[in-house]
Design an enzyme around this catalytic site. Structure first.
Site, PDB file in Angstrom:
ATOM      1  N   ASN A 109      42.090  21.403  44.104  1.00 60.70           N
ATOM      2  CA  ASN A 109      41.808  22.835  43.952  1.00 60.70           C
ATOM      3  C   ASN A 109      41.923  23.442  45.346  1.00 60.70           C
ATOM      4  O   ASN A 109      41.323  22.937  46.287  1.00 60.70           O
ATOM      5  CB  ASN A 109      40.392  23.027  43.401  1.00 60.70           C
ATOM      6  CG  ASN A 109      39.941  24.478  43.459  1.00 60.70           C
ATOM      7  OD1 ASN A 109      40.765  25.390  43.416  1.00 60.70           O
ATOM      8  ND2 ASN A 109      38.637  24.696  43.556  1.00 60.70           N
ATOM      9  N   GLY A 110      42.708  24.505  45.480  1.00 65.11           N
ATOM     10  CA  GLY A 110      42.882  25.145  46.782  1.00 65.11           C
ATOM     11  C   GLY A 110      44.361  25.374  47.057  1.00 65.11           C
ATOM     12  O   GLY A 110      45.191  25.297  46.146  1.00 65.11           O
TER      13      GLY A 110
ATOM     14  N   LYS B  44      36.647  46.519  33.377  1.00 64.46           N
ATOM     15  CA  LYS B  44      36.261  45.701  32.228  1.00 64.46           C
ATOM     16  C   LYS B  44      37.241  45.910  31.089  1.00 64.46           C
ATOM     17  O   LYS B  44      37.731  44.965  30.485  1.00 64.46           O
ATOM     18  CB  LYS B  44      34.852  46.118  31.787  1.00 64.46           C
ATOM     19  CG  LYS B  44      33.912  45.071  31.361  1.00 64.46           C
ATOM     20  CD  LYS B  44      33.286  44.219  32.427  1.00 64.46           C
ATOM     21  CE  LYS B  44      34.181  43.677  33.459  1.00 64.46           C
ATOM     22  NZ  LYS B  44      33.535  43.014  34.568  1.00 64.46           N
TER      23      LYS B  44
ATOM     24  N   CYS C  53      40.925  26.573  39.578  1.00 64.64           N
ATOM     25  CA  CYS C  53      41.137  25.201  39.142  1.00 64.64           C
ATOM     26  C   CYS C  53      39.780  24.505  39.025  1.00 64.64           C
ATOM     27  O   CYS C  53      38.949  24.584  39.930  1.00 64.64           O
ATOM     28  CB  CYS C  53      42.016  24.365  40.063  1.00 64.64           C
ATOM     29  SG  CYS C  53      43.663  25.024  40.259  1.00 64.64           S
TER      30      CYS C  53
ATOM     31  N   LYS D  28      37.884  32.636  36.656  1.00 65.15           N
ATOM     32  CA  LYS D  28      36.539  33.117  36.977  1.00 65.15           C
ATOM     33  C   LYS D  28      36.226  33.041  38.473  1.00 65.15           C
ATOM     34  O   LYS D  28      35.562  33.906  39.013  1.00 65.15           O
ATOM     35  CB  LYS D  28      35.535  32.273  36.190  1.00 65.15           C
ATOM     36  CG  LYS D  28      34.091  32.668  36.366  1.00 65.15           C
ATOM     37  CD  LYS D  28      33.780  33.890  35.570  1.00 65.15           C
ATOM     38  CE  LYS D  28      32.355  34.352  35.706  1.00 65.15           C
ATOM     39  NZ  LYS D  28      32.221  35.755  35.290  1.00 65.15           N
TER      40      LYS D  28
ATOM     41  N   HIS E 117      44.434  66.872  41.111  1.00 65.31           N
ATOM     42  CA  HIS E 117      45.308  66.696  42.276  1.00 65.31           C
ATOM     43  C   HIS E 117      46.477  65.772  41.935  1.00 65.31           C
ATOM     44  O   HIS E 117      47.087  65.199  42.829  1.00 65.31           O
ATOM     45  CB  HIS E 117      44.491  66.170  43.463  1.00 65.31           C
ATOM     46  CG  HIS E 117      43.442  67.139  43.897  1.00 65.31           C
ATOM     47  ND1 HIS E 117      43.751  68.302  44.573  1.00 65.31           N
ATOM     48  CD2 HIS E 117      42.093  67.180  43.691  1.00 65.31           C
ATOM     49  CE1 HIS E 117      42.637  68.988  44.797  1.00 65.31           C
ATOM     50  NE2 HIS E 117      41.620  68.331  44.256  1.00 65.31           N
TER      51      HIS E 117
ATOM     52  N   GLU F 115      33.891  50.230  37.328  1.00 67.67           N
ATOM     53  CA  GLU F 115      33.596  48.936  36.706  1.00 67.67           C
ATOM     54  C   GLU F 115      33.943  48.958  35.215  1.00 67.67           C
ATOM     55  O   GLU F 115      34.534  48.007  34.687  1.00 67.67           O
ATOM     56  CB  GLU F 115      32.117  48.586  36.939  1.00 67.67           C
ATOM     57  CG  GLU F 115      31.611  47.354  36.215  1.00 67.67           C
ATOM     58  CD  GLU F 115      32.405  46.090  36.508  1.00 67.67           C
ATOM     59  OE1 GLU F 115      33.209  46.067  37.445  1.00 67.67           O
ATOM     60  OE2 GLU F 115      32.233  45.122  35.737  1.00 67.67           O
TER      61      GLU F 115
ATOM     62  N   GLU G 287      40.810  44.425  31.897  1.00 66.81           N
ATOM     63  CA  GLU G 287      40.933  42.970  32.007  1.00 66.81           C
ATOM     64  C   GLU G 287      40.774  42.249  30.678  1.00 66.81           C
ATOM     65  O   GLU G 287      41.399  41.214  30.475  1.00 66.81           O
ATOM     66  CB  GLU G 287      40.005  42.388  33.083  1.00 66.81           C
ATOM     67  CG  GLU G 287      38.536  42.304  32.731  1.00 66.81           C
ATOM     68  CD  GLU G 287      37.716  41.571  33.798  1.00 66.81           C
ATOM     69  OE1 GLU G 287      36.594  42.014  34.059  1.00 66.81           O
ATOM     70  OE2 GLU G 287      38.177  40.562  34.349  1.00 66.81           O
TER      71      GLU G 287
ATOM     72  N   ARG H  83      37.808  28.470  35.082  1.00 66.77           N
ATOM     73  CA  ARG H  83      38.370  28.469  36.434  1.00 66.77           C
ATOM     74  C   ARG H  83      39.888  28.573  36.430  1.00 66.77           C
ATOM     75  O   ARG H  83      40.518  28.762  37.471  1.00 66.77           O
ATOM     76  CB  ARG H  83      37.990  27.181  37.145  1.00 66.77           C
ATOM     77  CG  ARG H  83      36.625  27.237  37.724  1.00 66.77           C
ATOM     78  CD  ARG H  83      36.372  26.015  38.564  1.00 66.77           C
ATOM     79  NE  ARG H  83      35.295  26.260  39.467  1.00 66.77           N
ATOM     80  CZ  ARG H  83      35.442  26.537  40.751  1.00 66.77           C
ATOM     81  NH1 ARG H  83      36.632  26.595  41.301  1.00 66.77           N
ATOM     82  NH2 ARG H  83      34.393  26.750  41.498  1.00 66.77           N
TER      83      ARG H  83
ATOM     84  N   TRP I 236      44.894  26.736  37.546  1.00 64.84           N
ATOM     85  CA  TRP I 236      45.313  28.136  37.668  1.00 64.84           C
ATOM     86  C   TRP I 236      46.481  28.100  38.650  1.00 64.84           C
ATOM     87  O   TRP I 236      46.292  27.834  39.839  1.00 64.84           O
ATOM     88  CB  TRP I 236      44.169  28.997  38.200  1.00 64.84           C
ATOM     89  CG  TRP I 236      44.476  30.463  38.154  1.00 64.84           C
ATOM     90  CD1 TRP I 236      44.344  31.295  37.073  1.00 64.84           C
ATOM     91  CD2 TRP I 236      44.968  31.282  39.222  1.00 64.84           C
ATOM     92  NE1 TRP I 236      44.733  32.570  37.408  1.00 64.84           N
ATOM     93  CE2 TRP I 236      45.121  32.597  38.719  1.00 64.84           C
ATOM     94  CE3 TRP I 236      45.314  31.037  40.552  1.00 64.84           C
ATOM     95  CZ2 TRP I 236      45.586  33.655  39.498  1.00 64.84           C
ATOM     96  CZ3 TRP I 236      45.777  32.092  41.318  1.00 64.84           C
ATOM     97  CH2 TRP I 236      45.906  33.390  40.789  1.00 64.84           C
TER      98      TRP I 236
HETATM   99  O1  M6R Z   1      32.393  35.445  42.014  1.00 58.99           O
HETATM  100  P1  M6R Z   1      32.578  36.822  42.579  1.00 58.99           P
HETATM  101  O2  M6R Z   1      31.529  37.768  42.140  1.00 58.99           O
HETATM  102  O3  M6R Z   1      32.751  36.825  44.072  1.00 58.99           O
HETATM  103  O4  M6R Z   1      33.946  37.322  41.978  1.00 58.99           O
HETATM  104  C1  M6R Z   1      34.538  38.514  42.405  1.00 58.99           C
HETATM  105  C2  M6R Z   1      35.529  38.994  41.382  1.00 58.99           C
HETATM  106  O5  M6R Z   1      36.571  38.077  41.232  1.00 58.99           O
HETATM  107  C3  M6R Z   1      34.871  39.208  40.015  1.00 58.99           C
HETATM  108  O6  M6R Z   1      33.797  40.086  40.128  1.00 58.99           O
HETATM  109  C4  M6R Z   1      35.880  39.761  38.994  1.00 58.99           C
HETATM  110  O7  M6R Z   1      36.325  41.020  39.387  1.00 58.99           O
HETATM  111  C5  M6R Z   1      35.212  39.813  37.641  1.00 58.99           C
HETATM  112  N1  M6R Z   1      35.216  38.516  37.032  1.00 58.99           N
HETATM  113  C6  M6R Z   1      35.860  40.776  36.730  1.00 58.99           C
HETATM  114  O8  M6R Z   1      35.137  40.894  35.555  1.00 58.99           O
END
Ligand code: M6R
Length: 607
Positions: free
Chosen positions: A100-101, A483, A2, A602, A502, A479, A486, A27, A76
């Site tokens: 937010n929270g 990517k 948020c 984010k 396996h 990673e 997502e 956010r 969010w």
């Molecule tokens: O802000 P942070 O690096 O702590 O965020 C952790 C994850 O939420 C973040 O790396 C997330 O997996 C990525 N945005 C994915 O691309």
């Protein structure tokens, strides 16, 4: 999660808030809303709706949005679905809030104050407005104090009171709020991104402090009503870094920025050819005395930690655990004075990482955080902080933050080797030279983006994509796979190539593209054998391989990308960038909203 914004000053608050909400949309983007304080007091004008900020903009264009003081929110969803009623701001009595929270005890509060039939939404946030309204008898500070003492959970709240026009009050626990003077007024936000268009001077509102923004001043009080000092900080990036710079999406721009930001992250920390953390005040004994290392992080940042683990174990010979921060507290963590705890986070606000870090400090562990956002909660909660210099990362999918985190881990590994007297002068020199080549090598990969685009085209209609590799190659594929899924919504899994048979190999068919990464000399022959196993089952294998490595039968490969050559331990850098670009092109070519994938946000400030 948020985004929150508040402005009071001489300008039209509606326009300022809409622009800011667009910057904060990363956010959360389920719904958005604003409240404009009535100049002469009374009920503020509330405009909110489910959807994106552009939908709110349309609503605002159809309504009168005059006014010079207001608060705004982009959501969010947690408690309560995505609908107009659940969008913020929420109003109760003379109080209007954005939040937010998560308020964990919202049910108890609803019951305690008999609110069941009085609420219009299903949110935990509206309950806060109701409790504030109950305690409000003309003294905003008293009402805020009494309310926050009743709340359990995390919150960043911005509040308007009907009978105090032109002023915004805010208070927080864990969830961030930053505030600044704009010259013609004052502004607050969940992120510095919304503040940078006005000023580079800002401060982080301390937890359980009340900030009051008026048109001509900002005041800060602790909960007992005593005035508190403001600790000003400077943002070191300018507003131009938060626009798309001519690219269709932030993700592409941020991928392209990597040579620059990796250079910005490493070069100031190399003195006379050696890694140097004196500016961060990190003493060598922290690096030399620890018996083990524990990395805590989430998502992409955790994947950076996995590369760090391979590096440190291979080059320093000490044991490294990488723990998902969200699981850390639930697995009876064993950390102590001899465990160096490294928290990695782009935003510096990820709640699970923050909580795990606080726990580690209580256990007496020395702590270093690797954070991108200056002054963020994780940076402040940790003993030492190393800032990555990635600049603002706006796309939800992390790219340049990841590679700058890796850059810091390379530097830390070298400093640790120095502190422990492990490497010869020649070895250190060769390693540092290779590290300094990284920006140039990534530039070479970026120049070949059309070639990578063609590879991505082969995956557009795939239902599943598998990625296989061993050792460091496996770490970066975790990673690469995150990517791809997502941003493209294609199911993808990274598998350690030796593990496929396996069970998972049952899923490989002629329809399944498999990306195989082969960059480690010592693993090459085993990796190539594992690749044969999937090829024999008809899989189309896209091979990313180091340089001019000899491989048999070029025509058995569906596609080959030859990576620029670096020392094995640095090959993750060029290979990661190829995987980022593949994910990007698949998403863009599918016509998806690359920067704002569905359901994501984010900054993850809820557990
Ligand atoms: O802000 P942070 O690096 O702590 O965020 C952790 C994850 O939420 C973040 O790396 C997330 O997996 C990525 N945005 C994915 O691309």
């Amino acid at each position: 999660m948020c985004g929150i914004i508040g402005y009071t000053g001489k300008k039209e608050a509606g326009a300022i808030m809409l622009d800011a909400l667009e910057l904060l949309e990363y956010r959360g983007y389920d719904s958005a809303g604003i409240a404009l304080s009535a100049e002469a007091g009374g009920e503020p004008k509330l405009l909110k709706r489910a959807g994106r900020v552009k939908d709110l903009r349309t609503l605002c264009a159809e309504n009168d949005t005059s006014g010079t003081c207001g608060i705004g929110h982009t959501r969010w969803a947690t408690h309560g679905g995505v609908c107009d009623e659940n969008a913020h701001p929420h109003r109760f009595g003379k109080v209007t809030i954005i939040h937010n929270g998560i308020i964990e005890n919202y049910r108890e509060l609803t019951e305690k104050y008999g609110l069941e039939d009085k609420l219009c939404s299903q949110t935990d946030s509206e309950v806060v407005a109701a409790v504030l309204s109950r305690f409000y008898e003309g003294d905003p500070y008293a009402a805020i104090r009494k309310t926050v003492l009743k709340l359990k959970g995390t919150f960043a709240l911005a509040i308007l009171f009907d009978d105090i026009p032109g002023k915004i009050f805010a208070v927080r626990n864990v969830s961030p709020i930053v505030a600044a003077s704009t010259g013609d007024g004052a502004i607050l936000s969940s992120d510095v991104a919304a503040i940078v268009p006005f000023t580079n001077q800002y401060f982080v509102v301390p937890e359980f402090h009340v900030v009051c923004l008026s048109k001509d001043r900002i005041e800060l009080f602790d909960l007992s009503g005593d005035k508190a000092c403001i600790d000003w900080l400077t943002v070191d990036w300018d507003v131009s870094r938060s626009d798309k710079g001519g690219y269709p999406f932030y993700m592409e721009k941020e991928i392209m920025e990597q040579p620059q930001v990796i250079g910005d992250t490493i070069m100031p920390r190399i003195k006379e050819g050696k890694p140097d953390f004196s500016a961060e005040g990190i003493p060598d004994n922290i690096l030399s005395d620890c018996k083990r290392i524990c990395v805590i992080a989430c998502g992409t940042a955790m994947h950076a930690g996995l590369v760090g683990k391979s590096l440190i174990q291979a080059m320093i010979g000490i044991h490294v655990d990488v723990v998902m921060a969200s699981e850390f507290m639930y697995n009876d963590p064993v950390v102590d004075k001899e465990t160096l705890v490294i928290a990695i986070s782009q935003s510096g606000e990820t709640i699970d990482t923050l909580e795990a870090l606080k726990f580690a400090r209580k256990c007496g562990s020395p702590t270093i955080s690797i954070v991108n956002v200056k002054g963020a909660s994780i940076a402040r909660a940790s003993e030492y902080v190393i800032y990555t210099c990635a600049g603002p990362e706006i796309a939800v999918a992390s790219t340049k933050a990841y590679t700058t985190q890796l850059a810091v881990l390379y530097l830390l590994t070298a400093r640790m080797a120095m502190a422990r007297g492990l490497w010869t002068k020649e070895k250190l020199t060769a390693y540092m030279k290779e590290l300094m080549r990284v920006p140039k090598v990534i530039e070479e990969v970026l120049l070949r983006k059309d070639e990578i685009h063609h590879i991505a085209d082969t995956m557009l209609n795939a239902r599943d994509v598998f990625m296989i590799g061993r050792g460091l190659d496996y770490s970066i594929l975790l990673e690469g796979s995150l990517k791809l899924k997502e941003v493209s919504y294609i199911h993808s899994e990274a598998y350690a190539s030796g593990e496929l048979k396996h069970g998972t190999i049952a899923l490989i068919t002629e329809e399944t593209p498999v990306i195989a990464v082969v960059t480690q000399d010592k693993l090459k022959s085993k990796e190539l054998s594992n690749i044969k196993e999937v090829q024999s089952r008809g899989a189309k294998v896209i091979l990313l391989i180091k340089g001019e490595e000899q491989i048999e039968q070029e025509k058995i490969w569906y596609r080959i990308f030859r990576l620029p050559v670096m020392a094995d331990e640095f090959m993750v850098m060029p290979a990661s960038v190829v995987l980022q670009l593949i994910a990007y092109y698949v998403s863009a070519d599918k016509g998806l909203d690359v920067d704002k994938p569905r359901n994501l946000a984010k900054v993850v400030t809820v557990e």
